[in-house]
Enzyme design. Structure first.
Site, PDB file in Angstrom:
ATOM      1  N   ASP A  30      68.233  37.534  79.857  1.00 15.14           N
ATOM      2  CA  ASP A  30      68.252  36.330  79.022  1.00 15.14           C
ATOM      3  C   ASP A  30      68.180  35.112  79.938  1.00 15.14           C
ATOM      4  O   ASP A  30      68.732  35.138  81.047  1.00 15.14           O
ATOM      5  CB  ASP A  30      69.529  36.279  78.167  1.00 15.14           C
ATOM      6  CG  ASP A  30      69.354  35.394  76.941  1.00 15.14           C
ATOM      7  OD1 ASP A  30      69.289  35.951  75.831  1.00 15.14           O
ATOM      8  OD2 ASP A  30      69.249  34.156  77.111  1.00 15.14           O
ATOM      9  N   PHE A 130      64.606  47.888  62.583  1.00 11.10           N
ATOM     10  CA  PHE A 130      65.070  47.886  61.188  1.00 11.10           C
ATOM     11  C   PHE A 130      66.584  47.774  61.076  1.00 11.10           C
ATOM     12  O   PHE A 130      67.153  48.041  60.015  1.00 11.10           O
ATOM     13  CB  PHE A 130      64.580  49.152  60.464  1.00 11.10           C
ATOM     14  CG  PHE A 130      63.076  49.259  60.396  1.00 11.10           C
ATOM     15  CD1 PHE A 130      62.343  48.435  59.560  1.00 11.10           C
ATOM     16  CD2 PHE A 130      62.388  50.158  61.196  1.00 11.10           C
ATOM     17  CE1 PHE A 130      60.955  48.512  59.497  1.00 11.10           C
ATOM     18  CE2 PHE A 130      61.004  50.247  61.143  1.00 11.10           C
ATOM     19  CZ  PHE A 130      60.284  49.427  60.291  1.00 11.10           C
ATOM     20  N   LEU A 131      67.273  47.423  62.174  1.00  8.01           N
ATOM     21  CA  LEU A 131      68.743  47.381  62.114  1.00  8.01           C
ATOM     22  C   LEU A 131      69.232  46.221  61.231  1.00  8.01           C
ATOM     23  O   LEU A 131      68.578  45.185  61.125  1.00  8.01           O
ATOM     24  CB  LEU A 131      69.345  47.283  63.518  1.00  8.01           C
ATOM     25  CG  LEU A 131      69.108  46.036  64.381  1.00  8.01           C
ATOM     26  CD1 LEU A 131      70.034  44.892  64.037  1.00  8.01           C
ATOM     27  CD2 LEU A 131      69.282  46.410  65.835  1.00  8.01           C
ATOM     28  N   LYS A 182      57.138  46.315  59.186  1.00  4.17           N
ATOM     29  CA  LYS A 182      58.380  45.542  59.249  1.00  4.17           C
ATOM     30  C   LYS A 182      58.437  44.490  58.143  1.00  4.17           C
ATOM     31  O   LYS A 182      59.426  44.373  57.409  1.00  4.17           O
ATOM     32  CB  LYS A 182      58.492  44.879  60.637  1.00  4.17           C
ATOM     33  CG  LYS A 182      59.627  43.887  60.775  1.00  4.17           C
ATOM     34  CD  LYS A 182      60.980  44.543  60.523  1.00  4.17           C
ATOM     35  CE  LYS A 182      62.070  43.519  60.424  1.00  4.17           C
ATOM     36  NZ  LYS A 182      62.839  43.357  61.614  1.00  4.17           N
ATOM     37  N   PHE A 227      70.741  48.474  47.940  1.00  2.00           N
ATOM     38  CA  PHE A 227      70.150  47.154  47.692  1.00  2.00           C
ATOM     39  C   PHE A 227      69.985  46.869  46.197  1.00  2.00           C
ATOM     40  O   PHE A 227      69.018  46.259  45.770  1.00  2.00           O
ATOM     41  CB  PHE A 227      68.830  46.981  48.468  1.00  2.00           C
ATOM     42  CG  PHE A 227      69.094  46.561  49.888  1.00  2.00           C
ATOM     43  CD1 PHE A 227      69.643  47.452  50.792  1.00  2.00           C
ATOM     44  CD2 PHE A 227      68.854  45.260  50.307  1.00  2.00           C
ATOM     45  CE1 PHE A 227      69.958  47.076  52.087  1.00  2.00           C
ATOM     46  CE2 PHE A 227      69.158  44.864  51.606  1.00  2.00           C
ATOM     47  CZ  PHE A 227      69.713  45.778  52.484  1.00  2.00           C
ATOM     48  N   GLY A 231      74.280  39.492  43.206  1.00  2.00           N
ATOM     49  CA  GLY A 231      75.154  38.560  43.910  1.00  2.00           C
ATOM     50  C   GLY A 231      74.653  37.141  43.870  1.00  2.00           C
ATOM     51  O   GLY A 231      74.012  36.715  42.896  1.00  2.00           O
ATOM     52  N   CYS A 238      66.568  37.055  58.397  1.00  2.00           N
ATOM     53  CA  CYS A 238      65.398  37.943  58.327  1.00  2.00           C
ATOM     54  C   CYS A 238      64.699  37.959  56.967  1.00  2.00           C
ATOM     55  O   CYS A 238      63.516  37.644  56.883  1.00  2.00           O
ATOM     56  CB  CYS A 238      65.807  39.352  58.709  1.00  2.00           C
ATOM     57  SG  CYS A 238      66.610  39.404  60.303  1.00  2.00           S
ATOM     58  N   ARG A 302      73.068  31.914  59.368  1.00  2.00           N
ATOM     59  CA  ARG A 302      71.674  31.523  59.168  1.00  2.00           C
ATOM     60  C   ARG A 302      71.220  31.829  57.736  1.00  2.00           C
ATOM     61  O   ARG A 302      71.358  32.944  57.274  1.00  2.00           O
ATOM     62  CB  ARG A 302      70.767  32.223  60.190  1.00  2.00           C
ATOM     63  CG  ARG A 302      70.876  31.582  61.571  1.00  2.00           C
ATOM     64  CD  ARG A 302      70.075  32.329  62.592  1.00  2.00           C
ATOM     65  NE  ARG A 302      70.631  33.634  62.890  1.00  2.00           N
ATOM     66  CZ  ARG A 302      70.054  34.517  63.706  1.00  2.00           C
ATOM     67  NH1 ARG A 302      68.907  34.222  64.286  1.00  2.00           N
ATOM     68  NH2 ARG A 302      70.625  35.675  63.938  1.00  2.00           N
TER      69      ARG A 302
END
Ligand code: UGA
Length: 397
Positions: A30, A130-131, A182, A227, A231, A238, A302
């Site tokens: 990084d 996909f985490l 993705k 899913f 809510g 993402c 975010r």
């Protein structure tokens, strides 16, 4: 294999730590000196259950730069602007500075369709991630599937060797298809959430029993149980971003379903405030908010639905007092849920942290001025809440 992972955000750090756990030799890179110093001391830059424990692995190191590796993995952010235009500047810097130091260059960042075809490297691999935050270690160590876009047989083999310890099905395809897989997964999940939210709202209107209706869908193996939690709308770094990005890449006359999912999500957040407004004049009222992060088990704010909802409440003239166990937010000023309840006119649950499931509802009610509880994540049994003296409102209920 020696692997250099570039970027120590959720994807990079979790991927690096899990690859090291599975026996590979990993260096996480990084450009941020403070982050690297902290990581060397075992301090993670964000909250993710189980991550800190993986940082002390001797196979894992942290640095500002590296000389060479078998595999270089690009795990930097690809934010979108308000139109959905993807900012590839961080990705391009990685390609320029680091790609040539590896025999194989693996793109894990979510990039627009066609991006990898333009990279000048003999072995480019597109390997989307996909985490989920809050569940990231398990998702990485036990993935449902691994999707890989490759250009040649050598890349095919290196991916097999890399993921051998993970024991998951690997789908080999071309670069474009892997890039699209993705976006499509996140777009589908977003659509599923907007679908259930809209049906929840319709149940409220028609008087249908939402929880039974939801159960009837979850038991259908073609639909599946995940899913389908109604809510306050989906958030995070993402789903909203990737929906915008795919819509931005498509022709304006395409993807009507995805446009609908995006619009429904915006409306869902407004509906929460309208629901409260239908119960009381919000001017001068104190609204207690439990939960700020976009989902539980993360401190990430975010695109959190709480941000829009709090802003709307304030615009309506309400005062807001909030508590979240981890969220890094200027709104997170109360020390515990009971401080939030103190003299509140209404209580609003925006994130389904386990801590809130165990709330002493009688105590909470006795501290409050008003009796409204809007359970924005349907975490309580309505009758139990009513028995504690609340006027219960849920989503679809
Ligand atoms: C999402 C995807 O689930 C991951 O597969 C993907 O790798 C990741 O984005 C990414 O692109 O990096 P994440 O944003 O961590 O993961 O969180 P999700 O679990 O997908 O939740 C997103 C939002 O949907 C949250 O605000 C959550 O509260 C909401 N949600 C989720 C619901 O409202 N209802 C549900 O039933 C599920």
């Amino acid at each position: 294999m020696k692997i250099a992972v570039i970027g120590t955000g959720y994807v990079g750090l979790v991927t690096g730590a899990c690859l090291a756990k599975s026996g590979h030799n990993v260096v996480c890179i990084d450009k941020n000196q403070n982050k690297i110093s902290d990581l060397k001391k075992g301090i993670a830059p964000f909250f993710e259950p189980g991550l800190s424990e993986l940082l002390s692995n001797p196979n894992l190191s942290f640095d500002l730069d590296f000389d060479e590796a078998d595999i270089v993995m690009c795990c930097v952010g690809t934010p979108t602007d308000s139109n959905g235009e993807v900012d590839l500047s961080a990705v391009n810097k990685v390609i320029k500075k680091h790609a040539h130091k590896g025999e194989f260059f693996v793109m894990k960042s979510t990039v627009p369709i066609g991006t990898c075809d333009k990279i000048e490297h003999p072995n480019v691999i597109m390997n989307p991630e996909f985490l989920r935050q809050g569940n990231a270690i398990k998702d990485t160590l036990e993935p449902d599937r691994i999707v890989t876009g490759v250009q040649n047989q050598e890349s095919h083999q290196v991916i097999k060797d890399l993921y051998e310890p993970f024991n998951a099905p690997i789908i080999f395809t071309d670069l474009k298809t892997a890039e699209l897989s993705k976006y499509a997964a996140n777009a589908y999940l977003a659509t599923k959430i907007s679908f259930i939210n809209e049906f929840a709202n319709f149940c409220e209107k028609t008087g249908a029993d939402f929880k039974k209706f939801q159960q009837s869908l979850k038991y259908d193996t073609r639909i599946g149980p995940e899913f389908l939690e109604a809510g306050v709308g989906f958030g995070g770094s993402c789903l909203p971003k990737d929906l915008k990005a795919i819509l931005n890449q498509a022709d304006p006359q395409d993807f009507h379903v995805l446009k609908g999912a995006e619009k429904a999500n915006k409306i869902q957040k407004q509906k929460i405030v309208e629901k409260l407004k239908s119960q009381m004049d919000l001017r001068g009222r104190k609204i207690g908010v439990l939960g700020l992060s976009f989902k539980p088990n993360t401190d990430d704010m975010r695109d959190a639905p709480s941000l829009d909802i709090i802003q709307s409440l304030q615009q309506e003239g309400a005062n807001v007092a909030c508590y979240d166990p981890k969220a890094k937010s200027e709104h997170n000023t109360c020390k515990n849920p009971y401080e939030v309840c103190d003299k509140s006119d209404a209580l609003l649950i925006l994130t389904e942290w386990d801590e809130f499931r165990g709330l002493d509802l009688k105590k909470a009610r006795s501290l409050m001025k008003g009796d409204k509880l809007l359970d924005g994540r349907n975490i309580y049994e309505p009758d139990e809440v009513r028995a504690a003296g609340f006027n219960y409102l849920g989503i679809g209920l």
